[in-house]
Scaffold this motif. Sequence first.
Motif, PDB file in Angstrom:
ATOM      1  N   PRO A 111       0.807  -1.227   0.000  1.00 34.89           N
ATOM      2  CA  PRO A 111       0.000   0.000   0.000  1.00 34.89           C
ATOM      3  C   PRO A 111       0.837   1.273   0.000  1.00 34.89           C
ATOM      4  O   PRO A 111       0.379   2.313  -0.479  1.00 34.89           O
ATOM      5  N   GLU A 112       2.072   1.181   0.545  1.00 33.37           N
ATOM      6  CA  GLU A 112       2.913   2.380   0.575  1.00 33.37           C
ATOM      7  C   GLU A 112       3.327   2.848  -0.815  1.00 33.37           C
ATOM      8  O   GLU A 112       3.816   3.975  -0.983  1.00 33.37           O
ATOM      9  N   LEU A 113       3.127   1.994  -1.816  1.00 34.57           N
ATOM     10  CA  LEU A 113       3.392   2.422  -3.188  1.00 34.57           C
ATOM     11  C   LEU A 113       2.457   3.558  -3.592  1.00 34.57           C
ATOM     12  O   LEU A 113       2.830   4.457  -4.341  1.00 34.57           O
ATOM     13  N   GLY A 114       1.214   3.473  -3.112  1.00 35.29           N
ATOM     14  CA  GLY A 114       0.231   4.492  -3.440  1.00 35.29           C
ATOM     15  C   GLY A 114      -0.155   4.510  -4.906  1.00 35.29           C
ATOM     16  O   GLY A 114      -0.482   5.566  -5.466  1.00 35.29           O
ATOM     17  N   LYS A 151      12.123   5.182  -2.273  1.00 32.57           N
ATOM     18  CA  LYS A 151      11.315   4.813  -3.431  1.00 32.57           C
ATOM     19  C   LYS A 151      11.461   3.334  -3.799  1.00 32.57           C
ATOM     20  O   LYS A 151      10.848   2.873  -4.760  1.00 32.57           O
ATOM     21  N   ILE A 152      12.273   2.612  -3.037  1.00 36.21           N
ATOM     22  CA  ILE A 152      12.530   1.197  -3.338  1.00 36.21           C
ATOM     23  C   ILE A 152      11.889   0.343  -2.247  1.00 36.21           C
ATOM     24  O   ILE A 152      12.145   0.539  -1.058  1.00 36.21           O
ATOM     25  N   HIS A 153      11.070  -0.612  -2.658  1.00 38.51           N
ATOM     26  CA  HIS A 153      10.315  -1.437  -1.712  1.00 38.51           C
ATOM     27  C   HIS A 153      10.720  -2.904  -1.880  1.00 38.51           C
ATOM     28  O   HIS A 153      10.630  -3.450  -2.989  1.00 38.51           O
ATOM     29  N   SER A 154      11.151  -3.498  -0.798  1.00 46.19           N
ATOM     30  CA  SER A 154      11.597  -4.891  -0.835  1.00 46.19           C
ATOM     31  C   SER A 154      10.425  -5.842  -0.660  1.00 46.19           C
ATOM     32  O   SER A 154       9.585  -5.652   0.237  1.00 46.19           O
ATOM     33  N   VAL A 155      10.367  -6.856  -1.499  1.00 47.47           N
ATOM     34  CA  VAL A 155       9.341  -7.892  -1.412  1.00 47.47           C
ATOM     35  C   VAL A 155      10.007  -9.239  -1.665  1.00 47.47           C
ATOM     36  O   VAL A 155      11.084  -9.314  -2.251  1.00 47.47           O
ATOM     37  N   SER A 156       9.365 -10.287  -1.223  1.00 37.94           N
ATOM     38  CA  SER A 156       9.896 -11.638  -1.437  1.00 37.94           C
ATOM     39  C   SER A 156       9.070 -12.369  -2.489  1.00 37.94           C
ATOM     40  O   SER A 156       7.918 -12.011  -2.761  1.00 37.94           O
TER      41      SER A 156
END
Length: 265
Positions: A124-127, A217-222
Amino acid sequence: MLNTQELTQFLESQKALQLGKPVADTMAAKLLLFFQQIAPLLPKSQSISPVTQVNPTQLQDWLEHIKQPLIRAKQGGLGFNPWIIANIKRDEVRNSAVLAWLLNPNGNHGLGKLALCALVRGIPELGLSEALNTSSRCSVRTESNPDGDRSNRVDIEIDADHFYLLIEVKIDAAEGIDQLSRYGALCEQRAASRPWAILFLTTKRSMPKTAGNYAHKIHSVSWLQVAQWLSSALKQHTAQRTNPDKQEILTRESINCFLSYIRTF
């Protein structure tokens, strides 16, 4: 941890076991000897204690009992995964291509925007949810050079009317020199006034080391998270389709197999 000498001795003992030295020629006896030999080599927290509690005869009977059902299940296709047969393994380029196909609203998977929406909602923080919903144009490319610089070859580029998103895929490879910082500058230039972000997709949701001034601006995901989000999208799609034809069922199961596969990364 096993040292080299212990491991060598164990492997040699197993060779002797297979050759019939000096062990009684029954599966139960071989199982008992195996447990006796492996126990001292295991970390204390994993040791089989005491080994005498293992009943090798009962274990032999159980293994024999499940042998035929396992053969029948295998012959019936249980456990079949076309992506394993396709030999994509842990190859980042090949797995990126399949993932990009799923995220492409124009892909021939039949999911439309569902997969991409699920990914965006998962972070959600991507917006970007509203931007995605209002975008009539959305292109997804792999191995893209957005600025024409071959050193800035991104794994997945998602370019839409109202947002811009890059996905940097990692399975076994490390980050390149200033890689994500360069991608951040690229996004800033390409997005112009649109909201943008970078997803850093790794096996254990690792934090980027080369983000530089673009860490926010970079979001880590697995891979596991992505598999879970896309599984939800697939379930939603399945619930909406009451009379799927054979091709649709085949596509759906292929997607399921891929999502099961990437959960192991």
